[in-house]
Design a protein around this motif. Structure first.
Motif, PDB file in Angstrom:
ATOM      1  N   GLY B  67      25.416  39.354  39.824  1.00  0.00           N
ATOM      2  CA  GLY B  67      25.583  38.609  41.074  1.00  0.00           C
ATOM      3  C   GLY B  67      25.501  37.104  40.958  1.00  0.00           C
ATOM      4  O   GLY B  67      25.129  36.439  41.916  1.00  0.00           O
ATOM      5  N   LEU B  73      32.847  37.688  46.490  1.00  0.00           N
ATOM      6  CA  LEU B  73      32.314  37.842  47.844  1.00  0.00           C
ATOM      7  C   LEU B  73      33.298  38.596  48.741  1.00  0.00           C
ATOM      8  O   LEU B  73      34.513  38.495  48.579  1.00  0.00           O
ATOM      9  CB  LEU B  73      32.048  36.456  48.446  1.00  0.00           C
ATOM     10  N   THR B  87      27.124  43.470  43.743  1.00  0.00           N
ATOM     11  CA  THR B  87      25.721  43.856  43.938  1.00  0.00           C
ATOM     12  C   THR B  87      25.511  44.631  45.226  1.00  0.00           C
ATOM     13  O   THR B  87      24.392  44.991  45.560  1.00  0.00           O
ATOM     14  CB  THR B  87      24.799  42.609  43.959  1.00  0.00           C
ATOM     15  N   THR B  88      26.586  44.873  45.948  1.00  0.00           N
ATOM     16  CA  THR B  88      26.459  45.605  47.205  1.00  0.00           C
ATOM     17  C   THR B  88      26.921  47.048  47.020  1.00  0.00           C
ATOM     18  O   THR B  88      28.087  47.279  46.720  1.00  0.00           O
ATOM     19  CB  THR B  88      27.306  44.933  48.302  1.00  0.00           C
ATOM     20  N   PRO B  89      26.022  48.003  47.160  1.00  0.00           N
ATOM     21  CA  PRO B  89      26.448  49.400  47.029  1.00  0.00           C
ATOM     22  C   PRO B  89      27.229  49.868  48.250  1.00  0.00           C
ATOM     23  O   PRO B  89      27.018  49.360  49.362  1.00  0.00           O
ATOM     24  CB  PRO B  89      25.125  50.176  46.907  1.00  0.00           C
TER      25      PRO B  89
END
Lengths: 746, 958
Positions: B67, B73, B87-89
């Motif tokens: 990240g 993004l 980094t976003t599941p």
């Protein structure tokens, strides 16, 4: 003196290095995340960290040399070059800037003949910038070794330096030499006299071992000069602000005077009440209550005795009954109700003032009941994010994990703020009690306090308080016979602002570079050592005992909107009456700076007020009448943060303060994410071009674009919020970015 | 992007940005498309699976999300800000947008910042930043004039790659690769904020740091800041071919990246191939970088012949050389009988080539005098595992270690010998698996960054069986057996017999301590840990097999695994770490004198009949000579001709002087190799070999994985090795008519039940296959003995400890044991001809400070080492890695003469030499040994005979 020869590890002292490293390894290697404590230990022994200490430390901790090196090079506190005999840290943060910190640093450079992060030619001093020493209400401040000095002036600087190194090769400038030539020479320094105890002997910081840590529970603060039962109790504070403005000298003078006069005096070294503008605030116990005198200088003491201050006699410094001073009486002291009233290390005093009642109640409750109580109280994190504390605790309590942790964020790096420091130095058991309750609430047995290394006095106080609490079974395997365990370990940071960010703090606690972690996972789910972890600020945790002792409703009844309870505002910078103001949410900034602050210290008009620390905005006058509460402030684009309020008068240059904000970000960026790592450097460069008048409109547009990138692109609040002070300065004080502004300093 | 210029970008090289997850499916919407991804998957990966590629710099699916670069993004409905997709599941019902004006502006903003501290012009190498900048139309001009790192000094200390800080974007990929993939932790980021830069060790040159030059950092670098020097020198490659490394038994898959066409094809670099299941994108310094030997000037590319091995060489055409060799062999047979000649197959050559050599011996020579260099390394594995488990091979695939809870490493040094497997193992250990090391020497695994053995049983060399029996004793007597497993899966009678045997007091740790020197309590602790920690896996190496009791020890290992139920599932098993690239394969291919392909005994008439029918000749029913028997027979005068493909007997076999004498006694020694090796100095015919880059075929690694070797450049000498064998067969009158190795594999598959399902077509489709591969397991067998053993029931064997004849005496008080180092490979013929010499340019003798002091030897002194077989001299390294009484060396340099000292002591069952135990005396000396002086003279003379060869520069190569 050959400085190289005085420090081991420079070649001829390899054995000393090896011994120091071996001793530190023996003390720390078995601790989890041992690297930082170990490095602190070695540097404490050697003054720095020679390259050859890396390999044995790496081996002992099952790490690689690269990892150890990476950690050492990350933290500004750790030195890879031998320092001078004394470390001089001059605070350069905003509050001190509002009172001439830059000029003081310039003076220090001239006086010591060296640049920042360099050693003076005689090897006596290493000069460094510090970013906040927690003395923001008594600016400007500096720290030499572990001793803090506040309200500094250039002559005072010279005096302090001269006292430490009278034979220094660097000679004082002619003006100073004139000042020092008279009989005042040497005054105020620890004089060696057979009868007179040196002031340092009364200072808790005189020696880490001989000072606070040695103090016993009941008697530690007392210095009974005469055993006579009728002796009067006199209070001279010993928190670091009081010490920084001469409280030890005052205490020594009282001691000397009482002895000379044969008057029995029971001298108690209490904490500060937070009215730093009155420090040193000497209080005397009288039948009518505690009457105060302040600020008292050592040279005032003879006249105090002469005017009968032990009976509450009149004196130009007399303040009357302290509790009735409007500055105090109008506050709503909940979290800070106890501070300054007693010896901070007396458990008896703590309990006498309601301490440990919350813990005792919590021990009788089920964990989920404790969580519910905190949730109902409306308590929100006081560190800045204002996240509901009960909700966080509930998440931790429900997260799967073998062990849970309570981490107290005591890395109070925000310039302008000192509430955490004040609490830890003046009422440390409140924090211990709050953490213990938190531990019981979420099922954690281990508590950690991550304290910034710039607060050595708070460290000593906490160490002693933890030891006392442990000795009295308030901590340990069987807290108060409940069969439940909770203990606390104090860990020191090492000079990194970003380690106040919770994930960077966890990395640091684990012994690594203070690099921000991506979220998710939240620390509440996977925090310290990958386990569910409560990370709360000092003030938050210290408020918990009150919530438990007096009930959720009591706390909830204070406040405004969704901001419940009280707000510990820290009035700092260029302000006449600086200190801690604890009031229910809802006060306006104007009320604060005018009613409590009494305007600027310089007497000039207030121009700008930065609220919420170095990442907070410069609040323009048109917003000074907005009540201080989280949602209302957020709506205006401001933040309350940790509650620091730094006042600047009309000489402030907001373009330079904006530049400072970017530069601070550049100094303190962990370097992980690009907007912060590179953006902050570019921010400084662009502002320099703007003020230099180079293609100003284009550069202002670029600055705004950069601010967007940083705000929305940064990994953590450091990079994301740095644009706030910058843009608020640009938007509300555009004239400072205009033509004719002199070239950037620094 | 240069990668797009590759003709056929292999599908296995897609980078999904974050690692795969295996949670339950989660449905979400990305840019309006319905996407399903396993829970835990990142939005970035889920998007790519749906064909939506997000920009990324710090993300790679080889590493966990980090990240830091902030170019990936996205916008997510209901969420504040712009979360990083890496980094976003994924979450059920999530609505994600990957493109918008705002996102483009943010990405451009970030990229402009990157570019503001980056050279205006990139050099060669990866340039993800430049590609992204072009896509976003970003430039750094608005920020020009600020602080940069453009003047920072390059680190060019490593011979294979350089670090240019100016091109570094501090994405930490190299640091994370060094930590997470390689497990060395040699790199860090030094400083912080804008000053952050990659540092090796304590900010020192890479070569001075702990860097092991595995290349993971270079592969991970997205900007060419870390770059292969070969790419710098030759420019970016244009074509990639997937092949298999020719070094150790891990069998890593590589992309060979080349430029040029036809004879001008030039290798630019070798990059580990992510879809290769043995290595999954990782490599070591040898496979990754040490391939320059393939075009080294020492390559001999024309056949050589000479009447006597003291004559000058003469360059000959292929036809002449082959005819010369065939005539000599037939002449010997005519005079001394059919059995007077034999052949040796190579574990370095392909399966197909090995198969052909043994076929040549059996069908054309008409005898079974075929053996392989596996004789001197893993023959006890073949024997011991066949006896106990029923199949001569390891039971697991490498990936299995990811499920192990306790790992026992016996007589192996994976970080040096099998580095890519070691990295997997270390990763598992960092996740919490326990480690037991049984080794006389404190190998790196015992204690290195983030890895620590819970038990190191530092036994005396030669006492493996003593320790293993006492481990078994504890397990049996403390009731730690898996009774249910044994009852269901093993022969009851043999088990009962074994149980009584190990339970006897003589096998207790306390009793065995006097032999092994290992404290009994430590043995007890290790036994309990092994038996009770969950999945327990054993990995072993030559420190098990190369002993007088090598086969006993292999059986003891199998016994222990069976007794505790650690066979037949993932995370457990018995895993021999094979030394050479194709040890497993060469054994599978019938290289042993008693076994036809597939480990079937030559005395078995039905099996023989099958081959006789296919090969059209009658086959001998009696096993032929093993290598040591060949030497003895040669000295007797009954064995006079040898065809030796790809093995350097003189350097690698024990008792060098004995070997040399045997070779000198023969009438015809035919050596086929890429270099004029030590053995060739005794040869009459030298047939130039082809390196792995020059031919097609297959290798079988330690996990029974058959992988393709693909020709990248034409054979320098005109023929691949299989073609040379074919020429020789035809010259001998036995016809071989293969047009391509795939036809040889088809024959192998037709004749070998465990290979029945193997074909080049299937290998191309699936990448690799683990045998057995047949109708029952058409896609191969990752884990063996699931449900039942190959031959029905597992069989326990009695493994009585018998002390080695090599024991310390007054005359030879120390025990010498041998091993290898990371950077050199085996006899060093390849690695000595590369820059790997920069790490290891001589073999040294490790000696404990106590033993050194007693002999007045200081670090770096010359130490004379004498055994009953011979003596040599090496420089000493004084270290406590070895215990008092033990000395250690490597054998990568011929002049070291390590095998002058090793003796003829060998495994009772297989004659595998006891390299690991030699009783020696060590003394301080001032000059090379007599042997070494003789060797130098001999080598110089042979050099001259080659240098002054009768040239026929005008001879056609083919």
């Amino acid at each position: 003196m050959e400085p190289a020869a005085t420090y081991p590890g420079t070649g001829q002292h390899d054995d000393a290095t090896a011994r120091a490293v071996a001793a530190a390894i023996a003390r720390h290697a078995q601790r989890p995340g041992a690297l930082l404590p170990l490095l602190h230990d070695v540097q404490g022994q050697l003054g720095w960290l020679p390259a050859e200490c890396v390999a044995p430390i790496a081996r002992a901790l099952n790490l690689s040399r690269a990892e150890v090196h990476g950690v050492i090079s990350f933290y500004h506190h750790f030195r890879r070059q031998p320092p001078g005999r004394h470390i001089v840290q001059v605070c350069q943060a905003e509050a001190c800037r509002s009172r001439g910190a830059e000029a003081l640093m310039a003076h220090a450079r001239t006086r010591l003949g060296c640049a920042e992060r360099e050693r003076s030619a005689d090897g006596e001093f290493t000069l460094q910038a510090a970013y906040c020493l927690g003395q923001c209400a008594s600016a400007p401040a500096m720290m030499i070794d572990d001793r803090v000095h506040a309200r500094m002036t250039a002559p005072q600087f010279d005096q302090v330096v001269h006292a430490l190194a009278p034979a220094a090769a660097v000679s004082p400038d002619p003006a100073l030499r004139a000042t020092l030539s008279g009989e005042e020479r040497g005054e105020g320094t620890p004089a060696a006299g057979s009868e007179t105890p040196p002031a340092a002997a009364l200072s808790p910081l005189a020696s880490r071992d001989g000072g606070l840590a040695r103090g016993t529970d009941e008697a530690s603060g007392g210095s009974t000069i005469s055993p006579a039962s009728a002796c009067v109790t006199v209070y001279v504070p010993r928190d670091s602000t009081a010490l920084a403005v001469g409280a030890d000298e005052v205490a020594a003078s009282i001691h000397r005077q009482a002895r000379a006069l044969g008057v029995p005096v029971n001298l108690v070294r209490n904490g500060s009440r937070g009215a730093f503008w009155l420090e040193p605030l000497v209080e005397v116990d009288t039948p009518e209550g505690r009457v105060g005198y302040g600020p008292v200088a050592a040279e005032d003491v003879p006249s105090l005795f002469a005017t009968g201050f032990l009976d509450g006699g009149a004196h130009p410094r007399a303040l009357g009954r302290v509790d009735e001073l409007p500055w105090f009486a109008s506050q709503q002291r909940l979290t800070f109700a106890r501070i300054g009233r007693a010896d901070p290390l007396s458990i008896a005093d703590y309990e006498a003032r309601g301490g440990f009642a919350g813990l005792r109640r919590a021990l009788a409750m089920a964990p989920r009941e404790i969580v519910a109580e905190v949730t109902d109280s409306g308590l929100r994190g006081r560190g800045g994010a204002a996240f509901p504390t009960g909700l966080k605790w509930q998440t931790v309590a429900q997260a799967p994990g073998e062990r849970r942790h309570i981490v107290c964020n005591a890395d109070e790096g925000d310039s302008g703020s000192f509430a955490d420091r004040l609490l830890m130095e003046s009422d440390p058991f409140a924090l211990i009690e709050g953490m213990t309750i938190a531990g019981f609430a979420v099922g954690a047995r281990e508590g950690w306090i991550y304290l910034r290394s710039e607060y050595p006095h708070a460290a000593a106080t906490l160490e002693a308080a933890i030891a006392h609490a442990r000795a009295r079974q308030f901590l340990g395997d069987d807290v108060l016979g409940s069969g439940r365990a909770f203990d606390i370990e104090l860990r020191l940071g090492a000079g990194s602002y970003v380690c106040g960010e919770e994930t960077a703090m966890l990395e640091s606690l684990e012994g690594r570079r203070g690099i921000v972690r991506a979220k998710p996972p939240l620390p509440a789910v996977a925090g310290l050592f990958g386990q569910p972890t409560v990370v709360n600020n000092v003030v938050t945790l210290a408020t918990v005992p009150l919530v438990l002792a007096r009930g959720a409703a009591f706390h909830r009844d204070f406040g405004a909107g969704r901001s419940r309870g009280t707000l510990a505002l820290q009035l700092a910078g260029n302000v006449a009456r600086g200190g801690l103001v604890e009031v229910a949410f809802g006060l306006t900034l104007r009320q604060l700076v005018e009613t409590y602050g009494g305007g600027t210290a310089t007497g000039r008009p207030i121009r700008a007020i930065q609220v919420g620390g170095p990442l907070g905005t410069y609040v323009p006058p048109q917003h000074w009448d907005t009540p201080l509460e989280y949602e209302g402030y957020a709506a205006l684009g401001h933040l309350i943060g940790h509650g620091s309020v730094v006042v600047h008068d009309d000489t402030a240059d907001l373009a330079q303060l904006a530049r400072f904000a970017m530069r601070f970000c550049a100094q303190e960026s962990c370097g992980k994410c690009t907007p912060c790592r590179i953006g902050s450097v570019r921010g400084v460069e662009i502002i320099d071009r703007i003020v230099a008048g180079r293609d100003r409109q284009a550069h202002i547009a670029l600055l705004r674009e950069l601010a967007e990138t940083m705000t929305h692109g940064s990994l953590c609040a450091m990079g994301a919020m740095t644009p706030l002070p910058v843009l608020s300065a640009l938007n509300h004080y555009p004239e400072d970015f205009g033509a004719g502004v002199e070239h950037a300093r620094d | 992007m240069h990668a797009t210029e590759l003709r056929r970008p292999p599908a296995g090289d897609t980078d999904f940005g974050t690692p795969a997850r295996s949670g339950p499916p989660v449905a979400l919407t990305i840019d309006g498309r319905e996407v399903t991804a396993p829970a835990g998957t990142s939005v970035m990966r889920a998007a790519l699976a749906a064909g939506i590629e997000l920009p990324k710099l710090c993300a790679t699916d080889m590493l966990e999300a980090f990240g830091s670069c902030r170019v990936c993004l996205v916008e997510i409905d209901g969420r504040k800000g712009y979360p990083a997709s890496c980094t976003t599941p994924v979450e059920a019902g999530m609505k994600v947008r990957t493109r918008s004006e705002k996102l483009d502006a943010l990405r451009r903003g970030v990229v402009e910042l990157y570019l503001s501290d980056h050279p205006a012009e990139d050099g060669p190498g990866a340039n993800a930043l430049r590609v992204l900048a072009r896509a976003l139309n970003a430039s750094a001009t608005r920020y020009a004039g600020g602080a940069t790192h453009l003047g920072a000094t390059k680190d060019e200390s490593n011979p294979y790659f350089a670090y240019d800080p100016a091109r570094c974007i501090v994405c930490y990929r190299c640091v994370r690769a060094c930590e997470d993939i390689q497990g060395t932790y040699a790199l860090t980021v030094a400083g912080r904020g804008f000053a952050s830069r990659i540092a090796a060790g304590q900010d020192e040159p890479f070569m001075a740091s702990e860097c092991v030059s595995c290349g993971a950092c270079v592969a991970a670098c997205p900007t060419g800041s870390l770059l292969e020097k070969s790419v710098q020198a030759r420019g970016m490659p244009a074509k990639a071919t997937i092949t298999t490394c020719a070094y150790c038994g891990v069998g890593c898959a590589f992309r060979v990246e080349t430029k040029g066409e036809g004879d001008a094809v030039e290798v630019v670099r070798m990059v580990p191939y992510k879809a290769g299941r043995a290595n999954e994108g990782h490599a070591c310094v040898k496979g990754r970088f040490a391939w320059g030997y393939a075009t080294h000037q020492d390559r001999v590319t024309r056949p050589l012949i000479r009447e006597r091995n003291t004559d000058r060489w003469r360059e000959a055409g292929w036809d002449e050389a082959i005819a010369f060799a065939a005539a000599r062999l037939r002449a010997i047979q005519a005079e001394h009988g059919r059995d007077a000649i034999g052949g040796i197959t190579s574990s370095r050559c392909t399966n197909e080539e090995t198969y052909l050599v043994q076929k040549l011996v059996r069908a054309a020579f008409g005898n079974n005098n075929v053996d392989t260099c596996a004789r001197v390394c893993h023959s006890p594995t073949g024997y011991g595992l066949k006896q106990t488990l029923g199949e001569s091979a390891g039971t697991q695939e490498f990936r299995s270690v990811e499920k192990a809870d306790v790992v026992m490493v016996i007589g192996a040094n994976p970080t040096e010998g099998h580095p890519v497997f070691a990295s997997r193992l270390k990763r598992r250990l960092r996740q919490g698996a326990r480690l037991i090391v049984i080794d006389p020497r404190r190998i790196d695994l015992v204690d290195s960054p983030h890895v620590k053995a819970e038990f190191h049983l530092q036994l005396k060399p030669g006492t493996n069986v003593a320790v293993m029996n006492s481990l078994a004793h504890v397990i049996v007597t403390e009731g730690l057996l898996d009774e249910a497993f044994v009852a269901a899966r093993c022969e009851h009678h043999a088990f009962a017999h074994w149980r009584d045997f190990v339970a006897s007091p003589e096998n207790s740790p306390e009793a065995m301590e006097q032999h092994s020197g290992v404290p009994a309590q430590r043995v007890r602790g290790a036994a309990r840990r092994y038996a009770t920690a969950g999945n327990a896996a054993i990995y072993y190496g030559l420190g098990v097999t190369e002993h007088a009791q090598g086969s006993t020890m292999v059986m003891a290992i199998a016994n222990l695994a069976m007794a505790t139920g650690n066979i037949g599932r993932e995370g457990v098993g018995v895993n021999p770490l094979r030394g050479q690239n194709n040890v497993q394969g060469s054994c599978d291919m019938g290289s042993f004198p008693h076994e036809l392909p597939g480990y079937r005994h030559v005395s078995h008439a039905a099996v023989r009949a099958q081959f006789e029918s296919a090969w059209g000749v009658p086959l001998a029913a009696e096993p032929g000579l093993r290598i040591p028997n060949m030497f003895e027979a040669a000295l007797d005068g009954s064995f006079r001709g040898l065809y030796c493909q790809g093995e350097d007997l003189v350097q690698s076999d024990p008792n060098t002087q004995h070997v040399a004498a045997a070779l000198s006694a023969m009438d015809c020694v035919i050596v086929q190799d890429i270099f004029l090796n030590e053995t060739a100095r005794y040869a009459h015919v030298f047939l130039p070999g082809a390196s792995f880059l020059e031919k097609d075929g297959t290798f079988t690694n330690a996990e029974r994985r058959i992988s393709r070797v693909r020709k990248v450049i034409e054979p320098l000498a005109g023929y691949a090795d299989w073609e040379v064998t074919q020429l020789l067969a035809n010259a001998l009158g036995y016809p071989m008519r293969y047009a391509h190795p795939r036809e040889i594999m088809a024959e192998i598959a037709a004749l070998t039940p465990t290979f029945a399902g193997v074909s080049y077509e299937k290998l191309d489709a699936l990448g690799s296959l683990q045998w057995p591969c047949n109708d029952a397991a058409p896609e191969g067998t990752p884990t063996m003995h699931v449900g039942s053993f190959v031959h029905g029931r597992g069989k326990f064997f009695i493994t009585r400890y018998v002390a080695s004849d090599e024991r310390s005496t007054r005359r030879h008080p120390l025990l010498l044991t041998t091993g290898r180092v990371l950077t050199q490979y085996n006899v060093g013929a390849q690695t000595r001809r590369t820059e790997n010499l920069r790490w290891h340019d001589e073999d040294r003798l490790e000696i404990h400070p106590v033993d050194a002091e007693a002999r007045g030897i200081r670090d770096g002194d010359w130490a004379g080492i004498e055994s009953r077989a011979g003596d040599t001299v090496l420089r000493a390294t004084v270290t406590d890695r070895v215990a008092p009484g033990v000395v250690y060396t490597t054998f990568h340099f011929p002049e070291s003469g390590a095998n002058v000292i090793t003796t003829d002591s060998s495994d009772w069952a297989t004659n595998c030499p006891e390299y690991k135990v030699t009783a020696v005396q060590v003394t301080k000396v001032t000059q090379p040994s007599e042997w070494q002086q003789r060797y130098r003279r001999f080598a110089a003379e042979q050099e001259r005979l080659f240098r002054q060869r009768h040239g026929a520069a005008d001879l056609p190569a083919r």
